[in-house]
Scaffold this motif. Structure first.
Motif, short mmCIF file in Angstrom:
data_model
loop_
_atom_site.label_atom_id
_atom_site.label_comp_id
_atom_site.label_asym_id
_atom_site.label_seq_id
_atom_site.Cartn_x
_atom_site.Cartn_y
_atom_site.Cartn_z
N MET A 1 0.81 -1.25 0.16
CA MET A 1 0.04 -0.18 -0.03
C MET A 1 0.75 1.27 0.02
O MET A 1 0.44 2.38 -0.66
N ASP A 2 1.95 1.31 0.67
CA ASP A 2 2.67 2.46 0.91
C ASP A 2 4.28 2.09 1.32
O ASP A 2 4.53 1.91 2.43
N ARG A 3 5.04 2.08 0.43
CA ARG A 3 6.46 1.38 0.81
C ARG A 3 7.23 2.59 1.03
O ARG A 3 8.43 2.34 1.36
N ASN A 4 6.95 3.85 0.79
CA ASN A 4 7.55 5.03 0.97
C ASN A 4 7.18 5.70 2.28
O ASN A 4 7.55 6.64 2.85
N ASP A 5 6.34 5.00 3.27
CA ASP A 5 5.90 5.62 4.68
C ASP A 5 7.04 5.04 5.33
O ASP A 5 7.16 3.99 5.30
N GLN A 6 7.67 6.10 6.01
CA GLN A 6 8.45 5.66 7.07
C GLN A 6 8.47 4.68 8.16
O GLN A 6 9.20 3.72 8.40
N LEU A 7 7.02 4.72 9.03
CA LEU A 7 6.90 4.10 9.96
C LEU A 7 6.62 2.62 9.27
O LEU A 7 6.95 1.57 9.90
N VAL A 8 5.86 2.49 8.11
CA VAL A 8 5.58 1.11 7.62
C VAL A 8 6.96 0.48 7.34
O VAL A 8 7.23 -0.60 7.56
N VAL A 9 7.92 1.10 6.89
CA VAL A 9 9.09 0.62 6.41
C VAL A 9 9.89 0.07 7.52
O VAL A 9 10.31 -1.04 7.76
N ARG A 10 9.88 0.82 8.78
CA ARG A 10 10.64 0.77 9.87
C ARG A 10 9.95 -0.73 10.50
O ARG A 10 10.71 -1.36 11.19
N GLU A 11 8.67 -0.51 10.89
CA GLU A 11 8.00 -1.80 11.48
C GLU A 11 8.21 -3.03 10.65
O GLU A 11 8.17 -4.12 11.14
N ALA A 12 8.04 -3.09 9.36
CA ALA A 12 8.34 -4.06 8.52
C ALA A 12 9.65 -4.65 8.57
O ALA A 12 9.88 -5.75 8.95
N GLY A 13 10.55 -3.77 8.73
CA GLY A 13 11.98 -3.95 8.94
C GLY A 13 12.29 -4.76 10.28
O GLY A 13 12.97 -5.71 10.64
N ILE A 14 11.57 -3.96 11.66
CA ILE A 14 11.80 -5.01 12.75
C ILE A 14 11.08 -6.03 12.64
O ILE A 14 11.60 -7.01 13.39
N PHE A 15 9.91 -6.34 12.17
CA PHE A 15 9.46 -7.64 11.88
C PHE A 15 10.48 -8.64 11.36
O PHE A 15 10.50 -9.84 11.85
N TYR A 16 10.95 -8.38 10.12
CA TYR A 16 11.94 -9.17 9.55
C TYR A 16 13.06 -9.49 10.38
O TYR A 16 13.81 -10.81 10.43
N PHE A 17 13.39 -8.42 11.37
CA PHE A 17 14.67 -8.73 12.01
C PHE A 17 14.39 -9.96 13.27
O PHE A 17 14.91 -10.75 13.53
N LYS A 18 13.10 -9.39 13.67
CA LYS A 18 12.70 -10.27 14.97
C LYS A 18 12.47 -11.80 14.54
O LYS A 18 12.34 -12.81 15.28
N THR A 19 12.19 -11.85 13.13
CA THR A 19 11.61 -13.33 12.71
C THR A 19 12.73 -13.96 11.98
O THR A 19 12.65 -14.92 10.99
N GLY A 20 14.04 -13.37 12.16
CA GLY A 20 15.16 -13.92 11.53
C GLY A 20 15.59 -13.90 10.15
O GLY A 20 16.19 -14.93 9.44
#
Length: 478
Positions: free
Chosen positions: A334-353
């Protein structure tokens, strides 16, 4: 940087212990009047205690937003005799409070439940009016003998009641408020009707001057009235019940607003940032099942990218990883240029290895908002795992500057610096990790190791500062 620790019940005793040494040395008296210097000192001491014992929010996206609202309200109060400092406490109560010296604390429950920024600003304006009009200080001064111990008892009881959120904690706190001074009375625990009315009126003035819609103040009282946390059966300490949503106060505020020019009451808030902050608060800090129910009640066709983020964060907390993955995929689509969307997705990928997917997202988020402590924190951890210690140390140092009293930040920074070959700084930060997690045995152990490595005057000065900090924190554990 993780979910805040539970509030420690030692808050009450800690507050008393901090001021007790001063009282014995100075006959427990400050004189008949508290100066602004006294108030500022008192505020700094209590701020240290609050931060050591209560769950502080370290996400700078949230705290920066709140600080901007507070700063805007302060512009409507000039001249202001204090330098106002704000903080956010992870607590579900719909509340805020300010203490002498200009320290104001906003609860996440208030942030989550308001509907507009004017409503949030209305509570801030009311609380700061109590401080600027020196209502607490005036009441203390009426005792004629002003003691730090009495002051500690009053404020400690207040904070204990809020921290526990239960009747036993509040009752114990109120009992100690009286017992600690020996002469304090129940009346000392209450703002007078005159104090409340003055705080409403002065607060309303600053709210309007700051450009907010004045209707925000009574609207927030109505939200509190609806939630009924303030009612007569509640044990909420009265010092913190500074904005109960009684019909009388709503009535006289609305009467005043009705006489204002329509240009004030037609002001519109830009609530975009508030709504984004609310997603973070709800998804990370409210019970996961409650948060999920909120998003389940919405039609997914109406979801924004941030709604998908909130749903994803909540599902990840519930260990429903595949569903969380789909939510984050929808948010990014929906919005890959939204800073919070990108941040939270990055944190999710980090936490899930999945570091390869996390890295570009966290890099993008950190570039888009260089004050985002969460993005920098997880980016630095990824870089450390890749043995890029120089860049990792640089980014984690930035996080430490943004959030200087987070034990986990100091822990990771210490390990990164140690791996990079800076053994002194590594041990120093590991010691601070012990300080801010109240593991003083760990703090002293790493301080001793740093001491053995200190060779320069600058390093020795750093150790002296660390030693003083440990002494201060040690007083809280006795």
């Amino acid at each position: 940087m993780r979910t805040p620790l539970a509030v420690l019940p030692a808050l009450l005793a800690a507050l008393l212990l901090v001021v007790a040494p001063a009282t014995s040395a100075r006959a427990d008296l400050l004189g008949d009047k508290l100066t602004l210097r006294d108030e500022n000192k008192m505020g700094r001491e209590f701020d240290t205690i609050i931060r050591s014992q209560m769950p502080m929010v370290g996400d700078t996206y949230i705290t920066d937003y709140v600080a901007e609202v507070v700063t805007r309200v302060v512009t409507g109060k000039r001249p202001m005799p204090y330098q106002i400092k704000s903080a956010v406490i992870a607590n579900p109560l719909i509340n805020a409070f300010a203490i002498p010296g200009g320290f104001i604390y906003i609860f996440t429950g208030l942030i989550q439940d308001v509907e507009t920024e004017s409503q949030l600003a209305g509570v801030v304006a009311h609380e700061l009016a109590h401080v600027s009009q020196r209502h607490v200080v005036n009441r203390l001064e009426k005792q004629k003998k002003i003691s730090l111990l009495s002051t500690a008892g009053i404020l400690a009881g207040v904070l204990l009641g809020v921290a526990t959120g239960g009747s036993s904690g509040a009752a114990a706190g109120q009992a100690l408020m009286i017992g600690s001074s020996g002469v304090a009375t129940a009346a000392m625990l209450h703002y007078s009707q005159e104090d409340e009315r003055e705080a409403d009126q002065v607060g309303m003035n600053s709210l309007v001057k700051a450009g907010y819609n004045p209707e925000g103040m009574p609207q927030t009282f109505e939200i509190m009235l609806k939630n009924k946390w303030y009612d007569s059966s509640s044990s909420m300490p009265s010092y913190l019940s500074t904005h109960p949503g009684t019909e009388e106060r709503i009535g006289y505020l609305n009467d005043r607003i009705a006489r204002m020019p329509t240009e004030f009451t037609t002001r519109k808030d830009d609530n975009t940032r508030l709504k984004r902050v609310q997603v973070l608060v709800r998804s990370r800090m409210s019970p996961a099942n409650t948060a999920l129910a909120y998003w389940d009640d919405m039609k997914q066709a109406d979801y924004t990218a941030m709604d998908w983020v909130g749903r994803g964060v909540t599902l990840e907390r519930l260990k429903r990883i595949e569903e969380a993955q789909k939510a984050f995929d929808s948010a990014l689509a929906m919005d890959r240029n939204d800073q919070l969307v990108v941040r939270e997705a990055g944190i999710f990928y980090f936490k899930t290895g999945r570091p390869d997917q996390a890295l570009p997202l966290l890099q993008q988020a950190a570039i888009m908002n260089q004050r985002d402590a969460m993005a920098l924190f997880y980016l630095a951890r990824l870089q450390a795992e890749a043995k890029q210690y120089g860049q990792a140390a640089k980014n984690m140092t930035k996080v430490n500057e943004l959030v200087p009293e987070d034990w986990e930040v100091h822990q990771h920074l210490g390990m990164i610096l140690g791996e990079s070959g800076d053994a002194f700084s590594g041990n120093l930060h590991l010691a601070y990790s012990g300080v801010y997690s109240m593991d003083l045995g760990k703090a002293r152990r790493y301080m001793n190791q740093a001491q053995a490595l200190a060779t320069t005057e600058a390093q020795k000065e750093q150790l002296q500062q660390l030693s003083e900090t440990i002494k201060t924190r040690a007083a809280l554990k006795k």
